[in-house]
Design an enzyme around this catalytic site. Structure first.
Site, PDB file in Angstrom:
ATOM      1  N   ASP A  73       0.818  -1.208   0.000  1.00  0.00           N
ATOM      2  CA  ASP A  73       0.000   0.000   0.000  1.00  0.00           C
ATOM      3  C   ASP A  73       0.859   1.267   0.000  1.00  0.00           C
ATOM      4  O   ASP A  73       0.464   2.292  -0.559  1.00  0.00           O
ATOM      5  CB  ASP A  73      -0.934   0.004   1.218  1.00  0.00           C
ATOM      6  CG  ASP A  73      -2.115  -0.939   1.035  1.00  0.00           C
ATOM      7  OD1 ASP A  73      -2.236  -1.529  -0.053  1.00  0.00           O
ATOM      8  OD2 ASP A  73      -2.919  -1.075   1.978  1.00  0.00           O
ATOM      9  N   ASN A 147      -4.738   8.485   2.216  1.00  0.00           N
ATOM     10  CA  ASN A 147      -5.036   7.858   3.504  1.00  0.00           C
ATOM     11  C   ASN A 147      -5.429   8.864   4.583  1.00  0.00           C
ATOM     12  O   ASN A 147      -6.540   8.826   5.101  1.00  0.00           O
ATOM     13  CB  ASN A 147      -3.827   7.067   4.012  1.00  0.00           C
ATOM     14  CG  ASN A 147      -3.892   5.599   3.672  1.00  0.00           C
ATOM     15  OD1 ASN A 147      -4.870   5.127   3.118  1.00  0.00           O
ATOM     16  ND2 ASN A 147      -2.838   4.875   4.001  1.00  0.00           N
ATOM     17  N   ALA A 191      -5.324   5.071  11.477  1.00  0.00           N
ATOM     18  CA  ALA A 191      -6.500   5.330  12.302  1.00  0.00           C
ATOM     19  C   ALA A 191      -7.042   4.053  12.934  1.00  0.00           C
ATOM     20  O   ALA A 191      -7.617   4.088  14.029  1.00  0.00           O
ATOM     21  CB  ALA A 191      -7.587   6.005  11.472  1.00  0.00           C
ATOM     22  N   LEU A 192      -6.882   2.933  12.260  1.00  0.00           N
ATOM     23  CA  LEU A 192      -7.376   1.672  12.806  1.00  0.00           C
ATOM     24  C   LEU A 192      -6.611   1.299  14.076  1.00  0.00           C
ATOM     25  O   LEU A 192      -7.207   0.869  15.072  1.00  0.00           O
ATOM     26  CB  LEU A 192      -7.234   0.570  11.755  1.00  0.00           C
ATOM     27  CG  LEU A 192      -7.884  -0.777  12.086  1.00  0.00           C
ATOM     28  CD1 LEU A 192      -9.387  -0.640  12.215  1.00  0.00           C
ATOM     29  CD2 LEU A 192      -7.542  -1.810  11.011  1.00  0.00           C
ATOM     30  N   SER A 193      -5.293   1.504  14.071  1.00  0.00           N
ATOM     31  CA  SER A 193      -4.502   1.188  15.263  1.00  0.00           C
ATOM     32  C   SER A 193      -4.735   2.190  16.375  1.00  0.00           C
ATOM     33  O   SER A 193      -4.423   1.921  17.541  1.00  0.00           O
ATOM     34  CB  SER A 193      -3.011   1.142  14.904  1.00  0.00           C
ATOM     35  OG  SER A 193      -2.553   2.397  14.472  1.00  0.00           O
ATOM     36  N   GLN A 246       4.190  12.852   2.863  1.00  0.00           N
ATOM     37  CA  GLN A 246       4.782  14.185   2.756  1.00  0.00           C
ATOM     38  C   GLN A 246       4.741  14.850   4.132  1.00  0.00           C
ATOM     39  O   GLN A 246       3.664  14.991   4.711  1.00  0.00           O
ATOM     40  CB  GLN A 246       4.005  15.042   1.765  1.00  0.00           C
ATOM     41  CG  GLN A 246       3.836  14.408   0.388  1.00  0.00           C
ATOM     42  CD  GLN A 246       2.803  15.146  -0.431  1.00  0.00           C
ATOM     43  OE1 GLN A 246       3.129  15.997  -1.242  1.00  0.00           O
ATOM     44  NE2 GLN A 246       1.549  14.830  -0.208  1.00  0.00           N
TER      45      GLN A 246
END
EC number: 2.7.1.23
Length: 288
Positions: A73, A147, A191-193, A246
């Site tokens: 990804d 993302n 964000a999931l973690s 970035q």
């Protein structure tokens, strides 16, 4: 009418050991179907492949009508951001670990790619974030993200305090290790973690997720993507902001990060019958 392709770009995770033979096989396969093939310049240089034109991302965007991305990804993120303004569809072949957006297993690339070239595929569009860092009312940095946009505390400092607003409405002052503004695509990333929910890619919304908040009542919240999110640095030293890959470091008190929906979208191609839920089951091991 089925979408037909003429010129395909190949992008590889060029630092991955043993990737050259795979890229060569894919390039030969595409040529055997009568397609022109070009390599992304860094991929060509790193692998030593000289049988195909090596082009910059901007040249690929202007000349190609499909891109095959081989890697994880992370490989896809940087390239997708550059291709978004060109509207070129992307096909991801996963040579990484999770691969939520490079979702074709490396061992099945041939059987997946052939129908796509024949026009038998699913097309999916993903929203992007864009934003800027304002200092004294002037933009000092801007970027796109597929993302997320992440504001983080300094490496040796304590928490960062952020004043959070959505549109013209004040939300809260949050003290945490950082704050994530994620797209639905990014809801399965950092964000999931951080404890955020998974958002289906078709949802027109953003996820705001604090990282290790000082107050446990500061919970992730899903917002509509129609308004601008503003994050002002209130306290904390050496804070930084990251738009996917970035970065800008050493933000000052009073700096404001603005985040809104980009006018650009990323187009992904998937094999016929592709399912987002099947991807979640496979990648997160939701087995019976």
């Amino acid at each position: 009418m089925a979408e037909r392709f003429r010129h395909v770009a190949i992008v590889g995770k060029h630092q991955a050991p043993g990737i050259r033979p795979v890229l060569e096989e894919i390039a030969e396969f595409l040529c055997s179907h009568g397609l022109d093939v070009s390599l992304e310049a860094d991929t060509a240089q790193a692998t030593g492949m000289t049988d195909y034109d090596a082009l910059s991302n901007d040249e690929l965007g202007r000349r190609c009508d499909l891109a095959v991305v081989v890697g994880g990804d992370g490989t896809m993120l940087g390239f997708a951001r550059d291709m978004a303004r060109h509207g070129i569809p992307l096909l991801g072949i996963n040579q990484g670990r999770l691969g939520f957006i490079t979702d074709i297993p490396i061992e099945r690339w041939r059987e997946a790619l052939a129908p796509v070239l024949a026009g038998d595929h699913e097309v999916e569009s993903r929203a992007m974030l864009e934003g800027a860092v304002l200092r004294d009312g002037e933009s000092i940095f801007s970027g796109l993200a597929l993302n997320d946009v992440v504001v983080s505390r300094g490496g040796t400092a304590g928490m960062v305090e952020l004043k959070v607003s959505v549109g013209e409405q004040f939300v809260a002052n949050m003290r945490a290790d950082g704050l994530i503004v994620a797209s639905p695509t990014g809801s399965t990333a950092y964000a999931l973690s951080a404890g955020g929910p998974i958002m289906h890619p078709s949802i027109a919304g953003w996820l705001l997720a604090p990282i290790a908040p000082h107050t446990l009542s500061n919970r992730p919240i899903v917002l509509p993507d129609s308004g601008e999110v503003r994050l002002e640095i209130v306290a904390g030293r050496d804070a930084s902001v990251n738009f996917d890959m970035q970065s800008l470091t050493s933000l000052l008190h009073g700096d404001t990060i603005t985040v809104r929906r980009s006018q650009h979208q990323v187009r992904f191609l998937h094999p016929k019958g592709w399912s987002y839920y099947a991807t979640l089951r496979r990648k997160l091991r939701w087995y019976l």
